[in-house]
Design a protein around this motif. Structure first.
Motif, PDB file in Angstrom:
ATOM      1  N   GLN A 255       0.841  -1.195   0.000  1.00 38.79           N
ATOM      2  CA  GLN A 255       0.000   0.000   0.000  1.00 38.79           C
ATOM      3  C   GLN A 255       0.881   1.252   0.000  1.00 38.79           C
ATOM      4  O   GLN A 255       2.013   1.237   0.462  1.00 38.79           O
ATOM      5  CB  GLN A 255      -0.908   0.018   1.244  1.00 38.79           C
ATOM      6  N   SER A 256       0.340   2.348  -0.509  1.00 34.93           N
ATOM      7  CA  SER A 256       1.076   3.612  -0.464  1.00 34.93           C
ATOM      8  C   SER A 256       1.204   4.057   0.994  1.00 34.93           C
ATOM      9  O   SER A 256       0.485   3.565   1.868  1.00 34.93           O
ATOM     10  CB  SER A 256       0.334   4.680  -1.253  1.00 34.93           C
TER      11      SER A 256
ATOM     12  N   GLN B 116      -2.126   5.529   2.278  1.00 31.69           N
ATOM     13  CA  GLN B 116      -3.150   4.504   2.464  1.00 31.69           C
ATOM     14  C   GLN B 116      -2.804   3.578   3.621  1.00 31.69           C
ATOM     15  O   GLN B 116      -3.671   3.176   4.390  1.00 31.69           O
ATOM     16  CB  GLN B 116      -3.364   3.703   1.178  1.00 31.69           C
TER      17      GLN B 116
ATOM     18  N   ARG C 292      -9.853   6.558 -10.454  1.00 34.23           N
ATOM     19  CA  ARG C 292      -9.212   6.632  -9.144  1.00 34.23           C
ATOM     20  C   ARG C 292      -9.461   5.362  -8.326  1.00 34.23           C
ATOM     21  O   ARG C 292      -8.533   4.783  -7.738  1.00 34.23           O
ATOM     22  CB  ARG C 292      -9.707   7.866  -8.381  1.00 34.23           C
ATOM     23  N   ALA C 293     -10.721   4.924  -8.301  1.00 35.28           N
ATOM     24  CA  ALA C 293     -11.042   3.713  -7.533  1.00 35.28           C
ATOM     25  C   ALA C 293     -10.298   2.500  -8.082  1.00 35.28           C
ATOM     26  O   ALA C 293      -9.854   1.627  -7.336  1.00 35.28           O
ATOM     27  CB  ALA C 293     -12.544   3.464  -7.558  1.00 35.28           C
TER      28      ALA C 293
ATOM     29  N   SER D 254      -7.471   2.570  -9.661  1.00 36.59           N
ATOM     30  CA  SER D 254      -6.028   2.727  -9.493  1.00 36.59           C
ATOM     31  C   SER D 254      -5.596   2.570  -8.040  1.00 36.59           C
ATOM     32  O   SER D 254      -4.438   2.242  -7.768  1.00 36.59           O
ATOM     33  CB  SER D 254      -5.602   4.128  -9.986  1.00 36.59           C
ATOM     34  N   LEU D 255      -6.526   2.795  -7.135  1.00 36.62           N
ATOM     35  CA  LEU D 255      -6.174   2.765  -5.718  1.00 36.62           C
ATOM     36  C   LEU D 255      -5.600   1.405  -5.337  1.00 36.62           C
ATOM     37  O   LEU D 255      -6.238   0.372  -5.570  1.00 36.62           O
ATOM     38  CB  LEU D 255      -7.415   3.094  -4.870  1.00 36.62           C
TER      39      LEU D 255
ATOM     40  N   SER E 295     -12.371  -2.940  -5.198  1.00 40.99           N
ATOM     41  CA  SER E 295     -11.945  -2.409  -6.498  1.00 40.99           C
ATOM     42  C   SER E 295     -12.911  -2.839  -7.593  1.00 40.99           C
ATOM     43  O   SER E 295     -13.258  -4.007  -7.701  1.00 40.99           O
ATOM     44  CB  SER E 295     -10.544  -2.945  -6.850  1.00 40.99           C
TER      45      SER E 295
ATOM     46  N   ILE F 157      -1.292   6.864  -4.895  1.00 41.99           N
ATOM     47  CA  ILE F 157      -2.557   6.156  -5.138  1.00 41.99           C
ATOM     48  C   ILE F 157      -2.325   4.673  -5.411  1.00 41.99           C
ATOM     49  O   ILE F 157      -2.920   3.806  -4.787  1.00 41.99           O
ATOM     50  CB  ILE F 157      -3.320   6.815  -6.319  1.00 41.99           C
TER      51      ILE F 157
ATOM     52  N   TRP G 160     -13.123   8.655  -2.358  1.00 41.11           N
ATOM     53  CA  TRP G 160     -12.963   7.438  -3.146  1.00 41.11           C
ATOM     54  C   TRP G 160     -14.312   6.731  -3.204  1.00 41.11           C
ATOM     55  O   TRP G 160     -14.922   6.514  -2.162  1.00 41.11           O
ATOM     56  CB  TRP G 160     -11.933   6.506  -2.485  1.00 41.11           C
TER      57      TRP G 160
END
Lengths: 552, 552
Positions: free
Chosen positions: B141-142, B145, B333-334, B336-337, B345, B380, B509
């Motif tokens: 995870q980033s 996040q 965005r969703a 890519s998260l 996702s 992201i 998100w």
């Protein structure tokens, strides 16, 4: 009929039931005595007439998918066939009919569903003199017990489950407003939360006490939006046929499809339970009955909700007593009630060695006092439902023949029923055993057999709680004047998941379990996995599906 | 430390959490931004130092029954082993230790247990900068996040479960007084009702987002009196080791045995989960992970409580849009998260034929806007946890080669991570398909793959909800400006047990699920049987045992 008026009419009863389960007080909207002082002179007569008028005739139940008619009930009181037949329906057709009926029920206001269940309970209360005759003549319960135990006491368990259903349903907000900052942007979402019922509920009923467990299961499933299929025991169909008849009437009166509740009558030769259990549309199973089939379900059912009550070996520990005769009377009465064909009947009585002889004599004296008085015997012992229970007692009697340390204190024998000369009756066999003879009494014997085991209190508690943990127990009993003994024993019962009644004598049956106040079955031992009733009994019968979208 | 003070200190938080779940508002006792404006300049540095100091060393966890040490975690950011080892303990020893620790926990005031769980949550919040590093370097995870999603957002789900546990626990009266007439005799009984925990809870964690599902499971079991054994995924042990370390500290600080919570680390080669699942002392199983093992548990576990969250195929239906670019951005965005390695996702985007081409272009444009900006991509998309996800994407890419009606709109490709040049990264593969090609997209592909399917709205809803019902869905999405379309579609999602987000664009998100407000998993489709969180998630984790005796 007016749905809003119905909801308004039953709102107060539901509030009172919720208050009762939260405070555990004694409460009931019903009267559990059949006295004509309460009900007037006509209802008992009409109920009996309704029952007698049904004998020898097809039971009128307008269900779909009728394949043929079945029915082989025999009255334990007359030992004659009732001659009533019931429609046997194709499982697929009944399930399809339930699915067709489902959408309107699913979408109905849950408060309306709750009110309709209360209405069903009230209609059943109104039909209770007919029900009392029906239960007597399929199960063998006495008239008063059929009236009370299979009537108001059972309906109370149903209302209790409704109270929990109401709590669980009302706990879910139907809408929500969500607002927060994400970075610099204020996001506002309007959310809705729908209660979505899980699927068709199958209620598999026992033979000896069908309504008591059926009502909570039925009402819990119906109130949470699920159709119900009732599978009665083939030897005790009539009470559940009456239940299904009355519930279908209520549904139709208020504009719902009657097939939200149907009867799945079958025969001993061609049982239908497993077909229904395995059907993917059946998502909830409430089972009451034998440990054998119940255990099979517990070991094999996955992906569905399963609630069971089976049986166990209930024990009494007599450590020390304030009054030996009162104690013996309390135990004798509980052991005589419905000739020990109850899931709460004691089977093993551990008595401190110093008390054993005197207690054994007192117990026999107290049982004799009931057995020798035909009116009392009829009112308490009722009849023996099936030959299987006579055999169970005879098997035990044979097994102890010539065994060391074992002695018959009282022989089982029929008593003469004052109204029904052909009644199948049997008074309790009482056996004394010195020290543990657990191979004799550690299995449930479904009939009037009592073991008086001479054993020191602490050892007895250890054995009683081990039996509860390994064989199951629904009700355990203890008598002691020693608070230290009680204090050190009680936690062992708790760990065995055994509900314990201490030092109870007097007018209340020690094995009486009161809805709203007494929890029935803990789920912590093999006597079953479901409790009547708690939030866990209802909370999974529906699920929650949400929707959200930006709001203004 | 003072237990009463602890209960008093956390009482308000529990009340607020209960109010939040009842009203479904936005609420949290925590801040989910890692900003130094909130936390000060020191905590991020200390957290990073704690993580780095752990690298290459044995993780200190004083558990019994240590057999050897295991650990083979590899950072998705450096693709180097972390070099941390964890004690591998004998299952029997860990279980025996939990059982030894159990009595004091079982008998503790439930309010104290609730407060101790809140204390654990607060300690974990305090350790959250270390946790963020740990989650980054095992899951990929980033940083942001890891901090928010695996920190406060996950802790909130834990507190939410605590709120429900508090509700279920407090719903049971601990004493009751029962008085009624039996015949002419007034009977008065004093009753006590004990909450008896069910048994050891096993929490099986997933690899990609371990804390989010673990906290609610752990806290639900602990609060209701059950010890907990945490079984982390062998490739993502560190976050759960930190959790267990902190929780054990809290238990010891307040005089409880640390072995009420233990870590059952294992290896891919010698998995321990099934040994624990099969152990009779394990009575509650909370599983998050693959549909394969989750499905195995769902099909085989009987006689124990089983809560699962597995996965599904999440869909978006784009029927009509107010703003194409905003819609495309929200979906991009969703998707890519965390490079689509989330249970929420989206994978399949059904787009109305008239919009398909323009939408496909906009979607690619929006994904490129993220992928082509290294800082955004890092924040992201984060990293790809395992080679298996690269392979999943490559497999799909190969499968569509030369297939009619299928077109690659965007190739998957690594992006260059600004801090970690060796990071395993991959931006989404976007595939366009004309009409249904359900064999391609009806399986969950655990990695950044998106299918844009040209299909009429009503047909798309039918397919999306069928997929939800048959393959599972945790989050479904819809865009439409037509209220009639929304109104006729929403009930289909409800019947499929699919939570639906409608017309959401902007800063939030679309696949964010907020504790206290959003229910996560309905239990009505194959994505899992448990909901985070509702009464059903907690109500069966304890049982009720009663005792009654005549009162004065």
């Amino acid at each position: 009929m007016d749905r809003d008026a119905l909801v308004a009419r039953h709102a107060d009863l539901i509030e009172k039931a919720i208050a009762a389960v939260e405070t555990r007080i004694a409460w009931s909207p019903f009267k559990d005595s059949p006295s004509t002082k309460i009900h007037g002179p006509d209802k008992p007569v009409a109920g009996k007439a309704a029952f007698e008028n049904q004998l020898g005739k097809p039971f009128d139940l307008d269900q779909p998918g009728v394949v043929d008619r079945v029915g082989a009930e025999v009255s334990p009181y007359t030992q004659k066939p009732l001659g009533i037949t019931y429609p046997r329906c194709s499982p697929d057709t009944v399930i399809a009919a339930a699915e067709d009926a489902w959408p309107a029920w699913r979408e109905a206001d849950p408060e309306l569903r709750l009110a309709l269940c209360v209405e069903m309970a009230e209609r059943l209360y109104d039909a209770n003199f007919e029900m009392a005759q029906a239960v007597m003549h399929v199960a063998g319960q006495s008239y008063t017990q059929s009236f009370s135990g299979s009537g108001p006491n059972a309906l109370d368990r149903g209302i209790e489950a409704l109270a929990y259903a109401a709590k669980a349903i009302r706990d879910v907000a139907r809408t929500g407003r969500y607002e927060r900052l994400f970075g610099a942007e204020r996001v506002a979402l309007d959310k809705t939360y729908s209660l979505v019922p899980r699927g068709i509920g199958l209620v598999i009923c026992c033979a000896s006490f069908p309504t008591w467990n059926a009502y909570p299961a039925m009402f819990a499933s119906l109130a949470t939006g699920n159709p119900v299929i009732v599978k009665p025991h083939p030897i005790a169909i009539l009470p559940m046929a009456i239940v299904v008849r009355e519930c279908r009437k209520v549904l139709m009166d208020y504009g719902f499809d009657a097939n939200l509740i149907t009867l799945a009558a079958d025969t001993l030769e061609e049982p239908v339970a497993q077909v229904l259990v395995d059907h993917p549309a059946i998502q909830i199973i409430d089972f009451t009955g034998s440990p054998r089939y119940g255990g099979h379900l517990e070991r094999t059912v996955t992906g569905k909700l399963l609630f069971t009550e089976t049986a166990g070996v209930n024990t009494v520990v007599v450590h020390s007593v304030a009054d030996l005769e009162d104690t013996a009377r309390a135990i004798a009465r509980a052991s005589s009630l419905f000739s020990a064909q109850m899931c709460t009947s004691p089977q093993v009585i551990y008595v401190a060695p110093a008390l054993t002889e005197a207690f054994g004599q007192a117990l026999v004296r107290q049982i004799d006092a009931i057995a020798d008085d035909p009116a009392q015997a009829a009112g308490i012992m009722g009849a023996i439902q099936g030959e299987v229970s006579l055999k169970a007692v005879a098997d035990v009697r044979r097994a102890i023949e010539g065994r060391d340390g074992v002695q018959v204190l009282r022989e089982a024998a029929p008593y003469d029923h004052p109204q029904f000369p052909d009644a199948r009756t049997l008074t309790p066999l009482v056996i004394a055993s010195k020290g543990s003879a657990a191979d004799l009494y550690a299995e449930e014997h479904f009939g009037p057999v009592l073991f008086v085991v001479s054993m020191d209190g602490d050892e007895a508690v250890k054995e009683a709680t081990t039996l509860a943990k390994t064989r199951g127990s629904i009700s355990s009993y203890m008598y002691s004047t020693d608070e230290d003994f009680i204090a050190r024993s009680a936690p062992l019962y708790e760990m065995a998941g055994a509900n314990l009644t201490i030092n109870l004598t007097g007018a209340m049956w020690i094995n009486f379990a009161a809805a709203y106040s007494d929890y029935h079955v803990t789920g912590l031992n093999p006597a079953g996995n479901a409790c009547l009733a708690d939030l866990a009994f209802v909370a999974s019968r529906f699920r929650i599906v949400q929707r959200r979208r930006p709001g203004a």
